[in-house]
Scaffold this active site. Structure first.
Site, mmCIF file in Angstrom:
data_model
loop_
_atom_site.group_PDB
_atom_site.id
_atom_site.type_symbol
_atom_site.label_atom_id
_atom_site.label_comp_id
_atom_site.label_asym_id
_atom_site.label_seq_id
_atom_site.Cartn_x
_atom_site.Cartn_y
_atom_site.Cartn_z
ATOM 1 N N CYS A 54 0.810 -1.222 0.000
ATOM 2 C CA CYS A 54 0.000 0.000 0.000
ATOM 3 C C CYS A 54 0.843 1.271 0.000
ATOM 4 O O CYS A 54 0.588 2.188 -0.786
ATOM 5 C CB CYS A 54 -1.000 -0.003 1.137
ATOM 6 S SG CYS A 54 -0.292 0.061 2.794
ATOM 7 N N HIS A 105 -2.525 0.879 6.748
ATOM 8 C CA HIS A 105 -2.926 0.806 5.340
ATOM 9 C C HIS A 105 -3.163 2.213 4.809
ATOM 10 O O HIS A 105 -3.678 3.075 5.525
ATOM 11 C CB HIS A 105 -4.201 -0.038 5.190
ATOM 12 C CG HIS A 105 -4.548 -0.338 3.767
ATOM 13 N ND1 HIS A 105 -3.736 -1.075 2.948
ATOM 14 C CD2 HIS A 105 -5.607 0.044 3.011
ATOM 15 C CE1 HIS A 105 -4.296 -1.169 1.740
ATOM 16 N NE2 HIS A 105 -5.426 -0.486 1.758
ATOM 17 N N HIS A 117 -5.972 1.748 -3.923
ATOM 18 C CA HIS A 117 -4.995 1.246 -2.963
ATOM 19 C C HIS A 117 -4.526 -0.137 -3.379
ATOM 20 O O HIS A 117 -5.122 -0.771 -4.247
ATOM 21 C CB HIS A 117 -5.610 1.191 -1.556
ATOM 22 C CG HIS A 117 -6.810 0.307 -1.467
ATOM 23 N ND1 HIS A 117 -6.832 -0.837 -0.708
ATOM 24 C CD2 HIS A 117 -8.038 0.383 -2.044
ATOM 25 C CE1 HIS A 117 -8.027 -1.417 -0.809
ATOM 26 N NE2 HIS A 117 -8.773 -0.693 -1.616
#
Length: 158
Positions: A54, A105, A117
């Site tokens: 990510c 994240h 993402h």
């Protein structure tokens, strides 16, 4: 007021065509690049189109803006300025606690309640902030682009 006008202009440009073609004049275009990268596999530590994690994906997306971002999502969540969820604009970074141990994240807001993402289970994808998984794990958002870089991102002359 100027920020609001620029944000609204960017939003209108993005969604006026319906498809991801609003950025056709910008090379490489943000939306075009996002579209090309969707489906790229997840790779822990990855920061190239061969595979992304990510935070590596965030670094890759912003490479054209000379931003010196930290490598981890936790570090990235400390740069730029805080943005309320209701004030998100294209290019803002969004952060989540997916591990139960703090920010773990990151993604890039693309408008209309969506972000792109690198998911550890599905690779690069577009998700909605309202999906129950992300809605309950949302932590914060940061604005890392200045007005000139934002204009470049959305294809508007600054």
């Amino acid at each position: 007021m100027k920020k609001l006008v620029i944000s609204l202009l960017g939003f209108a440009i993005i969604f006026s065509s319906g498809a991801m073609t609003a950025f056709a004049n910008e090379q490489p275009s943000f939306q075009g690049e996002v579209k090309q990268l969707v489906g790229t596999p997840y790779k822990w530590g990855g920061s190239t189109p061969q595979g992304f994690d990510c935070s590596g994906f965030v670094l890759y997306i912003f490479r054209n803006f000379d931003l010196n971002l930290p490598r981890t999502s936790e570090g990235q969540a400390k740069v730029g300025e805080h943005v309320d969820k209701d004030d998100l604009r294209v290019g803002d970074l969004v952060f989540f606690n997916t591990s139960g141990k703090g920010i773990s994240h990151a993604g890039v807001y693309i408008g209309d309640g969506q972000f792109v993402h690198a998911s550890s289970s599905k690779g690069v994808r577009i998700s909605k902030l309202t999906e129950s998984y992300y809605q309950t794990r949302y932590v914060t958002a940061r604005r890392v682009l200045d007005q000139e870089s934002y204009a470049k991102l959305v294809g508007v002359a600054s």
